[in-house]
Design an enzyme around this catalytic site. Structure first.
Site, PDB file in Angstrom:
ATOM      1  N   ASP A 137       0.835  -1.198   0.000  1.00 11.81           N
ATOM      2  CA  ASP A 137       0.000   0.000   0.000  1.00 11.81           C
ATOM      3  C   ASP A 137       0.874   1.254   0.000  1.00 11.81           C
ATOM      4  O   ASP A 137       0.532   2.252   0.622  1.00 11.81           O
ATOM      5  CB  ASP A 137      -0.915  -0.018   1.231  1.00 11.81           C
ATOM      6  N   CYS A 195     -25.424 -12.846  -4.072  1.00  5.98           N
ATOM      7  CA  CYS A 195     -25.403 -12.154  -2.785  1.00  5.98           C
ATOM      8  C   CYS A 195     -25.214 -10.649  -2.983  1.00  5.98           C
ATOM      9  O   CYS A 195     -24.389 -10.209  -3.781  1.00  5.98           O
ATOM     10  CB  CYS A 195     -24.271 -12.707  -1.920  1.00  5.98           C
ATOM     11  N   CYS A 198     -23.300  -6.889   1.054  1.00  7.77           N
ATOM     12  CA  CYS A 198     -22.402  -5.746   1.234  1.00  7.77           C
ATOM     13  C   CYS A 198     -22.997  -4.489   0.612  1.00  7.77           C
ATOM     14  O   CYS A 198     -22.922  -3.397   1.181  1.00  7.77           O
ATOM     15  CB  CYS A 198     -21.020  -6.039   0.642  1.00  7.77           C
ATOM     16  N   CYS A 202     -24.207  -1.114   2.996  1.00  2.46           N
ATOM     17  CA  CYS A 202     -23.411   0.118   2.947  1.00  2.46           C
ATOM     18  C   CYS A 202     -24.300   1.317   3.257  1.00  2.46           C
ATOM     19  O   CYS A 202     -25.273   1.581   2.552  1.00  2.46           O
ATOM     20  CB  CYS A 202     -22.779   0.289   1.562  1.00  2.46           C
ATOM     21  N   CYS A 218     -17.665   7.237   0.355  1.00  5.03           N
ATOM     22  CA  CYS A 218     -17.192   6.131   1.196  1.00  5.03           C
ATOM     23  C   CYS A 218     -16.694   6.650   2.542  1.00  5.03           C
ATOM     24  O   CYS A 218     -15.873   7.568   2.599  1.00  5.03           O
ATOM     25  CB  CYS A 218     -16.071   5.372   0.480  1.00  5.03           C
ATOM     26  N   CYS A 245     -14.111   2.038   7.953  1.00 10.05           N
ATOM     27  CA  CYS A 245     -15.431   1.396   8.029  1.00 10.05           C
ATOM     28  C   CYS A 245     -15.282  -0.075   7.665  1.00 10.05           C
ATOM     29  O   CYS A 245     -14.612  -0.409   6.690  1.00 10.05           O
ATOM     30  CB  CYS A 245     -16.389   2.090   7.063  1.00 10.05           C
ATOM     31  N   CYS A 248     -19.191  -3.353   5.191  1.00 15.53           N
ATOM     32  CA  CYS A 248     -19.378  -4.254   4.052  1.00 15.53           C
ATOM     33  C   CYS A 248     -18.648  -5.577   4.248  1.00 15.53           C
ATOM     34  O   CYS A 248     -19.019  -6.594   3.646  1.00 15.53           O
ATOM     35  CB  CYS A 248     -18.939  -3.587   2.745  1.00 15.53           C
TER      36      CYS A 248
END
Length: 354
Positions: A137, A195, A198, A202, A218, A245, A248
């Site tokens: 990252d 599915c 998520c 949200c 977001c 967060c 999800c």
């Protein structure tokens, strides 16, 4: 691809990585990203919000062509390291939630250290010097694309990579190296099926139909990457989040399935961060903030960002018992924006009291 080191080197590599806590690992090549156009379209639509570094021409070129990160790279090892999800139950209103990954030590420091020790082991195993580069990252790399290509997992509907054994609560990192290894088969199956948990869970509806995220809505972007003042709409979207967060992920059936499968992870949440009270946060000056959060991912938001998020969350929850806490904060705060924000929320709560 010519393979010079025998049939078991890849297996030995994965065993060595697992001993270091990288329970997911796969091998791919530094070839260009096939579907880079999807990323370009995401950028062109403005879904990256204010994260302009994602759209710089020099970084776009590197994201499209991973080989630019290490010109003599012959292989890329992609690893995933699990962390413990925090599943909040019946928390009191004066406790604010911090994303699970941020409740442990700063992975930007810990992961490279462990991967560097792996590279030392690999050099001794192969009896050669290894030219390499380690990223987590921290560079213009489309990590998720490489993870899929290395067989780590598939892209879930919430834009996170999901591994069938460990779910999505894990961090990615890469080792680029000048060693020719046999690549793994890409992960080609989509196990999300019909599915939509998520998407439906949200709170800001930021998950898009094409498995990307509108960062502008977001909570993770707003509470971590967004700098400066919130607009009224952004303030509403923050809800009760103060750093990141997990919603999800917490509702994902694959993470519920993985709950009992995860070995002891390297990134266990700190109990002190799981139940931190906002009264305590509001007393932190810059020095105290650095002492408390300097070795965690929370440092990225800086004190001003974390306090902004916290004040916004207090305003959204409208708990009248916060009036006295806000009064004390306003009296001692030297940041004019934060003091003004606290005063506005204080006035809002006072109106409800009277």
């Amino acid at each position: 691809m010519n393979h010079m080191f025998g049939e078991n080197i890849e297996k030995s590599i994965k065993t060595a990585l697992a001993k270091l806590g990288f329970f997911m690992s796969g091998i791919t090549t530094p070839e260009p990203v096939e579907n880079f156009s999807h990323y370009q379209q995401w950028i062109e639509a403005g879904y990256h919000a204010s994260m302009v570094y994602l759209a710089r021409p020099d970084t776009l070129e590197k994201r499209a062509n991973p080989a630019m990160m290490l010109p003599d790279a012959k292989s890329i090892i992609v690893v995933g390291i699990p962390y413990t999800p925090f599943r909040p139950v019946n928390l009191p209103p004066d406790v604010k939630i911090i994303a699970s990954y941020a409740q442990g030590p700063d992975y930007h420091r810990l992961i490279p250290e462990r991967l560097a020790s792996f590279v030392v082991w690999l050099g001794e195993y192969l009896q050669q010097d290894i030219h390499h580069a380690i990223f987590t990252d921290s560079a213009p790399i489309l990590e998720q694309e490489l993870a899929i290509r290395a067989g780590i997992g598939w892209r879930g509907k919430n834009n996170l990579i999901i591994n069938p054994t460990y779910g999505s609560f894990f961090l990615l990192a890469e080792i680029f190296l000048d060693v020719a290894l046999i690549p793994d088969e890409p992960f080609s199956t989509d196990f999300c099926g019909n599915c939509r948990k998520c998407i439906e869970a949200c709170p800001t509806r930021c998950i898009l139909p094409n498995r990307t995220i509108d960062a502008r809505r977001c909570r993770s972007y707003l509470t971590i990457e967004k700098r400066g003042e919130f607009s009224f709409e952004e303030s509403q979207q923050v809800g009760d989040a103060i750093f990141g967060c997990d919603i999800c992920q917490l509702v994902c059936p694959w993470n519920k399935k993985a709950a009992n499968a995860n070995p002891q992870p390297l990134f266990d949440p700190q109990r002190s961060l799981q139940v931190i009270q906002h009264e305590e946060l509001l007393t932190l000056d810059h020095q105290a903030f650095t002492q408390r959060f300097g070795d965690t991912p929370i440092a990225r938001a800086k004190r001003s960002g974390l306090i902004r998020n916290l004040l916004t969350a207090i305003g959204n929850q409208e708990n009248l018992s916060d009036v006295s806490i806000l009064s004390q904060f306003i009296e001692h705060e030297t940041d004019t924006y934060l003091a003004a924000l606290a005063q506005s929320i204080h006035n809002q709560l006072n109106q409800k009291l009277h």
